[in-house]
Design a protein around this motif. Structure first.
Motif, PDB file in Angstrom:
ATOM      1  N   MET A 231      46.278  19.708 -15.542  1.00  0.00           N
ATOM      2  CA  MET A 231      45.978  18.481 -16.278  1.00  0.00           C
ATOM      3  C   MET A 231      46.355  18.686 -17.733  1.00  0.00           C
ATOM      4  SD  MET A 231      41.816  18.837 -16.402  1.00  0.00           S
ATOM      5  CE  MET A 231      41.025  20.206 -17.264  1.00  0.00           C
ATOM      6  N   THR A 232      46.630  17.577 -18.415  1.00  0.00           N
ATOM      7  CA  THR A 232      46.864  17.596 -19.856  1.00  0.00           C
ATOM      8  C   THR A 232      46.044  16.472 -20.476  1.00  0.00           C
ATOM      9  OG1 THR A 232      48.538  17.482 -21.609  1.00  0.00           O
ATOM     10  CG2 THR A 232      48.955  16.174 -19.633  1.00  0.00           C
ATOM     11  N   ILE A 233      45.378  16.748 -21.614  1.00  0.00           N
ATOM     12  CA  ILE A 233      44.427  15.824 -22.227  1.00  0.00           C
ATOM     13  C   ILE A 233      44.821  15.608 -23.684  1.00  0.00           C
ATOM     14  CG2 ILE A 233      41.972  15.409 -22.709  1.00  0.00           C
ATOM     15  CD1 ILE A 233      41.340  17.521 -20.540  1.00  0.00           C
ATOM     16  N   TRP A 234      44.636  14.380 -24.185  1.00  0.00           N
ATOM     17  CA  TRP A 234      44.957  14.108 -25.583  1.00  0.00           C
ATOM     18  C   TRP A 234      44.113  12.941 -26.104  1.00  0.00           C
ATOM     19  CZ3 TRP A 234      47.777  12.637 -21.416  1.00  0.00           C
ATOM     20  CH2 TRP A 234      48.187  11.313 -21.333  1.00  0.00           C
ATOM     21  N   ASN A 235      43.916  12.924 -27.448  1.00  0.00           N
ATOM     22  CA  ASN A 235      43.222  11.832 -28.123  1.00  0.00           C
ATOM     23  C   ASN A 235      44.205  10.727 -28.483  1.00  0.00           C
ATOM     24  OD1 ASN A 235      40.542  12.844 -28.175  1.00  0.00           O
ATOM     25  ND2 ASN A 235      41.091  14.244 -29.844  1.00  0.00           N
ATOM     26  N   LYS A 266      46.457  13.199 -17.872  1.00  0.00           N
ATOM     27  CA  LYS A 266      47.408  13.112 -16.763  1.00  0.00           C
ATOM     28  C   LYS A 266      47.219  14.346 -15.897  1.00  0.00           C
ATOM     29  CE  LYS A 266      51.573  12.432 -18.488  1.00  0.00           C
ATOM     30  NZ  LYS A 266      53.025  12.075 -18.469  1.00  0.00           N
ATOM     31  N   TYR A 267      47.427  14.162 -14.587  1.00  0.00           N
ATOM     32  CA  TYR A 267      47.300  15.257 -13.633  1.00  0.00           C
ATOM     33  C   TYR A 267      48.676  15.612 -13.066  1.00  0.00           C
ATOM     34  CZ  TYR A 267      42.414  13.824 -13.902  1.00  0.00           C
ATOM     35  OH  TYR A 267      41.167  13.497 -14.364  1.00  0.00           O
ATOM     36  N   ARG A 268      48.808  16.862 -12.606  1.00  0.00           N
ATOM     37  CA  ARG A 268      50.095  17.308 -12.054  1.00  0.00           C
ATOM     38  C   ARG A 268      49.860  18.171 -10.825  1.00  0.00           C
ATOM     39  NH1 ARG A 268      54.395  20.428 -15.876  1.00  0.00           N
ATOM     40  NH2 ARG A 268      52.884  22.131 -15.706  1.00  0.00           N
ATOM     41  N   HIS A 269      50.706  17.965  -9.821  1.00  0.00           N
ATOM     42  CA  HIS A 269      50.747  18.818  -8.630  1.00  0.00           C
ATOM     43  C   HIS A 269      52.185  19.261  -8.439  1.00  0.00           C
ATOM     44  CE1 HIS A 269      49.843  20.391  -4.667  1.00  0.00           C
ATOM     45  NE2 HIS A 269      50.848  19.694  -4.156  1.00  0.00           N
ATOM     46  N   ASP A 270      52.407  20.585  -8.500  1.00  0.00           N
ATOM     47  CA  ASP A 270      53.779  21.105  -8.569  1.00  0.00           C
ATOM     48  C   ASP A 270      54.473  20.446  -9.751  1.00  0.00           C
ATOM     49  OD1 ASP A 270      53.291  22.776  -6.469  1.00  0.00           O
ATOM     50  OD2 ASP A 270      54.172  21.458  -4.963  1.00  0.00           O
ATOM     51  N   SER A 271      55.539  19.693  -9.532  1.00  0.00           N
ATOM     52  CA  SER A 271      56.237  19.034 -10.646  1.00  0.00           C
ATOM     53  C   SER A 271      55.957  17.537 -10.692  1.00  0.00           C
ATOM     54  CB  SER A 271      57.745  19.270 -10.527  1.00  0.00           C
ATOM     55  OG  SER A 271      58.236  18.755  -9.303  1.00  0.00           O
ATOM     56  N   VAL A 272      55.071  17.045  -9.833  1.00  0.00           N
ATOM     57  CA  VAL A 272      54.798  15.605  -9.748  1.00  0.00           C
ATOM     58  C   VAL A 272      53.593  15.268 -10.620  1.00  0.00           C
ATOM     59  CG1 VAL A 272      54.260  13.692  -8.214  1.00  0.00           C
ATOM     60  CG2 VAL A 272      55.767  15.535  -7.429  1.00  0.00           C
ATOM     61  N   GLU A 273      53.789  14.324 -11.567  1.00  0.00           N
ATOM     62  CA  GLU A 273      52.736  13.934 -12.503  1.00  0.00           C
ATOM     63  C   GLU A 273      52.132  12.589 -12.116  1.00  0.00           C
ATOM     64  OE1 GLU A 273      54.089  13.987 -16.510  1.00  0.00           O
ATOM     65  OE2 GLU A 273      55.052  15.960 -16.344  1.00  0.00           O
ATOM     66  N   SER A 274      50.852  12.443 -12.428  1.00  0.00           N
ATOM     67  CA  SER A 274      50.170  11.172 -12.207  1.00  0.00           C
ATOM     68  C   SER A 274      50.448  10.219 -13.357  1.00  0.00           C
ATOM     69  CB  SER A 274      48.661  11.403 -12.095  1.00  0.00           C
ATOM     70  OG  SER A 274      48.102  11.708 -13.375  1.00  0.00           O
ATOM     71  N   ALA A 275      50.022   8.984 -13.178  1.00  0.00           N
ATOM     72  CA  ALA A 275      49.965   8.043 -14.293  1.00  0.00           C
ATOM     73  C   ALA A 275      48.860   8.493 -15.246  1.00  0.00           C
ATOM     74  CB  ALA A 275      49.673   6.644 -13.768  1.00  0.00           C
TER      75      ALA A 275
END
Length: 370
Positions: A231-235, A266-275
């Motif tokens: 996951m990646t998080i930002w303000n 945003k979430y990621r599985h392998d190289s596929v990212e979520s909205a």
């Protein structure tokens, strides 16, 4: 010299007998005038002999493949051979030891620990094979039961590719065969798994259990997600940062300054990212302020029942609650803020002090006013 299979020997079952193969080399003397080797004899017990005649002209030097029929008995066996020349001279008996093993190994194969589906075409095969006699086995694999990999040393785990093209999705079957030291090959064992596209992660983000306001920048993010590894998080005032290992809860610091604060993930599985997913909370770090008047600032009263006049303000979330205390007494429970309030002064004559404390919707408390 006599070779009948070295350490392990299989053979061909014919009825209640086993047909085995070997190699025989012999020389007839004297070298210049041999009569030639006319017969050879084989025995599997050192007592009963099977005699085989060679074709004329009888060779002085013999090197030939030989066959013998023996009972269907497995295990360590000793074989003897003798050669006889054309005039009846008989050699001494030569012996050779081998292990007769005509039963193939048995085994099993499991893909990815028995999983029903995978989104990775590289899988792990779990193997379980055994043989009644052979201490070492070899194995090979196939994706169609026709084209096989090269034999390799048996192991309980093996990496394997389900297909050569990454987009070749569908049900995949992997076959395994095992071979013992005698050359016996097992049946083809197989397992099946569904190869599916890498799923797109889905999820959400919730700040402080859906609270509307907060008075400090430290919050807790709830991060429910499916098929997420990272996951990646930002303000709201930044851009996505580095990828972190996925977890369901994460401590986070809001951006500086009071106001609406939005945190996205945003979430990621392998190289596929979520909205991206976002949630917003109000940050109000400033204390409310206020004042209190007793009986509209009368200097004295002959009754302990008085009326309190309240005035309070807050810079962002608004004043929501208040509570009271007579000097030296206990605080009342929090109650909704209002401009006036009936109150009983502490018993007895003399100067009376009443304290009030206000709290805004973010939970920030004022200093006491009296």
């Amino acid at each position: 010299s006599f070779d009948i299979g070295g350490g392990f020997l299989g053979g061909t079952i014919q009825g209640d007998k086993l047909l085995i193969d070997g190699n025989l080399s012999a020389t007839d003397y004297p070298a210049g005038h041999p009569s030639g080797i006319a017969w050879y004899q084989l025995s599997y017990d050192g007592e009963s002999w099977q005699t085989y005649e060679l074709s004329e002209p009888y060779p002085g030097n013999l090197s030939t493949a030989i066959q013998a029929e023996i009972p269907l008995i497995q295990g360590i066996r000793i074989f003897w051979v003798k050669v006889i020349d054309a005039v009846g001279n008989e050699s001494e008996a030569y012996r050779n030891t081998t292990t007769i093993d005509y039963e193939p190994p048995s085994g099993a194969i499991t893909i990815n620990g028995g999983d029903e589906f995978t989104d990775n075409r590289e899988v792990t095969l779990s193997l379980n094979a055994s043989d009644n006699l052979s201490p070492y086995l070899h194995m090979h694999f196939s994706n169609d039961g026709v084209t096989w990999s090269n034999y390799e040393q048996y192991d309980v785990l093996q990496s394997w590719w389900l297909c050569s093209v990454a987009s070749d999705y569908g049900e995949k079957t992997v076959y395994a065969q095992f071979k013992d030291l005698a050359g016996n090959i097992s049946s083809a064992y197989c397992d099946t798994i569904g190869y599916v596209p890498t799923p797109t992660p889905t999820g959400d983000i919730i700040i402080n259990n859906n609270a509307v306001w907060v008075y400090g920048p430290m919050v807790t993010l709830s991060l429910p997600a499916t098929d997420a590894d990272e996951m990646t998080i930002w303000n709201e005032d930044a851009t996505p940062g580095g990828w972190l290992p996925y977890c369901t809860s994460y401590a986070w610091t809001l951006s500086a300054g009071d106001g609406d604060k939005t945190v996205s993930v945003k979430y990621r599985h392998d190289s596929v990212e979520s909205a991206p997913y976002s949630d917003t909370i109000g940050l109000d770090s400033t204390r409310p302020t206020g004042s209190i008047l007793i009986n509209n600032e009368d200097v004295c009263t002959c009754s302990s029942a008085v009326t309190l006049t309240l005035s309070a303000s807050d810079n962002y979330s608004g004043v929501a609650w208040m509570r009271f205390q007579n000097e030296g007494g206990s605080w009342t429970p929090w109650e909704s803020y209002q401009a006036t309030r009936s109150w009983l002064l502490a018993p007895g004559k003399g100067f009376k002090y009443v304290n009030v404390r206000f709290k805004d919707r973010a939970g920030r408390q004022s200093y006491d006013a009296n």
